[in-house]
Design a protein around this motif. Sequence first.
Motif, PDB file in Angstrom:
ATOM      1  N   ALA B   3      36.860  49.260  30.221  1.00 24.06           N
ATOM      2  CA  ALA B   3      38.273  49.179  29.905  1.00 24.06           C
ATOM      3  C   ALA B   3      38.670  50.427  29.148  1.00 24.06           C
ATOM      4  CB  ALA B   3      38.541  47.937  29.056  1.00 24.06           C
ATOM      5  N   PRO B   8      45.248  51.910  34.772  1.00 23.42           N
ATOM      6  CA  PRO B   8      43.960  51.573  35.348  1.00 23.42           C
ATOM      7  C   PRO B   8      43.774  52.232  36.702  1.00 23.42           C
ATOM      8  CG  PRO B   8      45.512  49.799  35.702  1.00 23.42           C
ATOM      9  CD  PRO B   8      46.262  50.882  34.985  1.00 23.42           C
ATOM     10  N   ALA B  71      39.697  45.160  42.151  1.00 24.12           N
ATOM     11  CA  ALA B  71      39.793  45.174  40.691  1.00 24.12           C
ATOM     12  C   ALA B  71      40.762  46.269  40.294  1.00 24.12           C
ATOM     13  CB  ALA B  71      38.423  45.413  40.069  1.00 24.12           C
ATOM     14  N   ASP B  74      39.915  46.392  34.706  1.00 24.94           N
ATOM     15  CA  ASP B  74      38.952  45.298  34.725  1.00 24.94           C
ATOM     16  C   ASP B  74      39.655  43.957  34.957  1.00 24.94           C
ATOM     17  OD1 ASP B  74      40.258  45.282  32.391  1.00 24.94           O
ATOM     18  OD2 ASP B  74      38.486  45.352  31.086  1.00 24.94           O
ATOM     19  N   GLU B  75      40.808  44.029  35.612  1.00 24.36           N
ATOM     20  CA  GLU B  75      41.562  42.802  35.859  1.00 24.36           C
ATOM     21  C   GLU B  75      41.666  42.531  37.355  1.00 24.36           C
ATOM     22  OE1 GLU B  75      45.077  42.424  32.681  1.00 24.36           O
ATOM     23  OE2 GLU B  75      44.994  44.376  33.652  1.00 24.36           O
ATOM     24  N   THR B  76      41.999  41.283  37.686  1.00 20.58           N
ATOM     25  CA  THR B  76      42.326  40.966  39.075  1.00 20.58           C
ATOM     26  C   THR B  76      43.800  41.305  39.303  1.00 20.58           C
ATOM     27  OG1 THR B  76      43.071  38.754  38.538  1.00 20.58           O
ATOM     28  CG2 THR B  76      40.730  39.013  39.026  1.00 20.58           C
ATOM     29  N   GLU B  79      46.132  38.901  37.617  1.00 21.00           N
ATOM     30  CA  GLU B  79      46.302  39.095  36.167  1.00 21.00           C
ATOM     31  C   GLU B  79      47.276  40.234  35.894  1.00 21.00           C
ATOM     32  OE1 GLU B  79      41.914  37.511  34.671  1.00 21.00           O
ATOM     33  OE2 GLU B  79      42.167  39.603  35.303  1.00 21.00           O
ATOM     34  N   VAL B  80      47.162  41.299  36.693  1.00 18.00           N
ATOM     35  CA  VAL B  80      48.071  42.432  36.489  1.00 18.00           C
ATOM     36  C   VAL B  80      49.504  42.011  36.805  1.00 18.00           C
ATOM     37  CG1 VAL B  80      48.619  44.780  37.211  1.00 18.00           C
ATOM     38  CG2 VAL B  80      46.240  44.065  37.007  1.00 18.00           C
ATOM     39  N   ARG B  83      51.260  39.996  34.049  1.00 19.57           N
ATOM     40  CA  ARG B  83      51.880  40.726  32.938  1.00 19.57           C
ATOM     41  C   ARG B  83      52.811  41.813  33.461  1.00 19.57           C
ATOM     42  NH1 ARG B  83      49.237  45.414  32.371  1.00 19.57           N
ATOM     43  NH2 ARG B  83      47.157  45.601  33.266  1.00 19.57           N
TER      44      ARG B  83
END
Lengths: 527, 269
Positions: B3, B8, B71, B74-76, B79-80, B83
């Motif tokens: 991270a 990302p 990915a 480090d998120e799916t 998840e992105v 937010r």
Amino acid sequence: MSAAEAAAAPARRALPGAPLAGVAGLLVVWEALARLPGAEVLLAGPMAVALWLGENGALMARALAVTGAEAAAGFALGNLAAVALALCAVAWPRAERLIAALALLVFCLPLVATGPILRVLYGPGPGPQVTLAALAVYYTTFVPLLVGLRAAPAAWFDVVASYGRGRWAEILHVRLFAAAPYLVAGLQIAAPAAFLGAMVGEFTGAERGMGVLTIRALRALDVEATWALATVAALVSIAVYAAIGAAGRRLLREPPPVLLAPPGAGGGARPGAALGQAALAGGVALALWWGAMEAFGLNAFFAKRPGDVWAFLVTDPGAAAHRAELFGALADTLALAVPGYLAGLAAGAALAVALTLAPGAAAVAMPVAVALRAVPIVTTAPLVVLLMGRGAAGTIALVAVMIFFPVFVAALHGLARAPGQVLDVFESYAAGPLRRLVHAQLPAMLPAFFAAARMSLPAAILAVTVVEWLATGRGVGALMAISASLSDYAMLWSAVVVVALATVAGHALVAAAEARVLARYAGEQRR
Amino acid sequence: MPAEPGPPGISCAGLAKRFPAAGGGLEVVAPFTREFAAGATTALVGPSGCGKSTLLRMIAGLETPSAGSVAIGDETPAEVRARAGLAVSFQDPSLLPWRTVRGNVALALTLARRRAAAGTIDRLLALVGLEGFAGTRPGALSGGMRQRAAIARCLVTEPELLLLDEPFGAVDELTRRQLAHDLPRLWEARGTTTLFVTHSVTEAVLIADRVLVLSPRPARVVADIPVTLDRPRPEGVELTVAFAELAERVSAALARGAAEGGQTGLAAQ
């Protein structure tokens, strides 16, 4: 504009003067008919109606205020229920089929028999009229609203999803707005239906209101009063219909869709799954029925439970006699309802097709037909009885008229829906109007035609039972009237159940025919 | 994947899509394994219908892959999205017809549960050449103007990851050049990681740091070409020899992919 486009857009090309010309023509024909020798015992012309209204203005105003208030309350409650049901169905897609099935079942309850039952449940007051008005409107709002809530393109939901938001954000930001034109269309149709529901409620035993005056006028063979009441009911309905349409156009900036194709009736589902769905819906309906009676602690003398109806029709010693009486009456009723229904379907579709072959005529006929669709036809039942007597012909004619208008309007819009480019292809091969009709316009009409056919089935039953109740003294409508006056509540409840089930079965029959025909002739139009 | 602060990178591992159909299904995207560096702009170039849109939708998490995973940092993707860290511009502008242009741009803020500083929307509308149209409804706009409004909607939430599906497809040539010049400056200044789908070779070389050439369906990577031109692109870069050579390499890879069909796609050179 090509000829094809001209044929495709009769409604939009309507001249501003066309509705006025149509109305004027209607008035002239009406007055002329009333002035035919011997017509005065049946028919009061516009002049006579105006005179009667001038003399009895105060009476009519009081009655209109009562009935209007009931209709307005029923309109509000019924539409709120429709919105709530449609939102539930969209928010929980798994429950959608169940909700739609229960909504249909309630829509198929025969209002004429529900009226007296509601009267004993509510006691005196406007409760039954308001409830009947609500029952008369909620389904015709629920169905288009559900279509509208689901009608948005998938790409709009991708936008919502790409910001990580779910179903509720979809409903709040996309579906509610996308459904607004459909809601307006539903509300428009609901306005006359609410008036109709309130008047049917008054037919079945109220103290005040236009329904009461209608019954009084009919018993006294007061031709002017009967026609005046029907005229006022029609004018008020048309005015509210038009007002809602105008408000909708101002709010939406786009015309509400007239084609209200209900959700495909289980199209594609396996027969086993459909049967399971029906069993589930039936079970839930029985549980709700029993639960409501128990929850309110209603007296078992007039608030019958499912078990009472079962005993009355199946296990009682006199069950065979009960069944014979009820099903005999039902057979009498269906013998009138089915021919009237089919005649109405045929006449509506045939006239729409005829007008499409003569596009100029459609432009004049459409506004008149749309206005007349807003007439609560059942309130004119007494007129039909006056005109055609108490025999079978009068009843069949009333049913046909009741079915005719929604089918005609839907068919006309369906015919106009054949895509312009497709028609241009026909044009480029110099295909005649007949071939264009058969190959392009009729297939485009079928979904709308069947949608109207399904939706108007309960209306056919309503029309027959109202006439039987008010006038002919035969069939299940009369049986309901007699049972109500004899306080034979077991028979009344049984009649409600049997008629509702028969209507649902008819609905399923039409839906099955629809599925077969659309699969063959309009496959790409099935949802 | 460690991270790190800032935007990302994206990592696709064996990402594949097969739509169920008669006869074994329709393979749209062959297993796709690539890394996309944080803050870089990558163009996905391929013939129409090759599966590049599906690939983009899988990276956004709007389409469930048949195999493999994505990915983002480090998120799916989910998840992105939750937010509001990414924004997608769809092939269809997908503007809501009852909202004005400003309302459609503001919709992204509402959905992302964010507020923007006063004047942000007007600045973005000016950037995409829609000043004066803030109060107009999409129905009154041309296809290209709608697409530009959709781009403004993507930018207003300042996403870390920008996924653009043929963002300039309906935009006229002159405006397209202006946008190809202005927009990369904006997302470079923000350090946005950008993936965009196009079938225009020129557009890809002009905008991207790296061009992935895809074969006809099922999409496979035919070539992975770094674009070694200065950033920001100087005026008239399209007329330089370096640009022409790059464009020629991309075109050649496209032709090679088409000639070999979707079956034997080459790995990166």
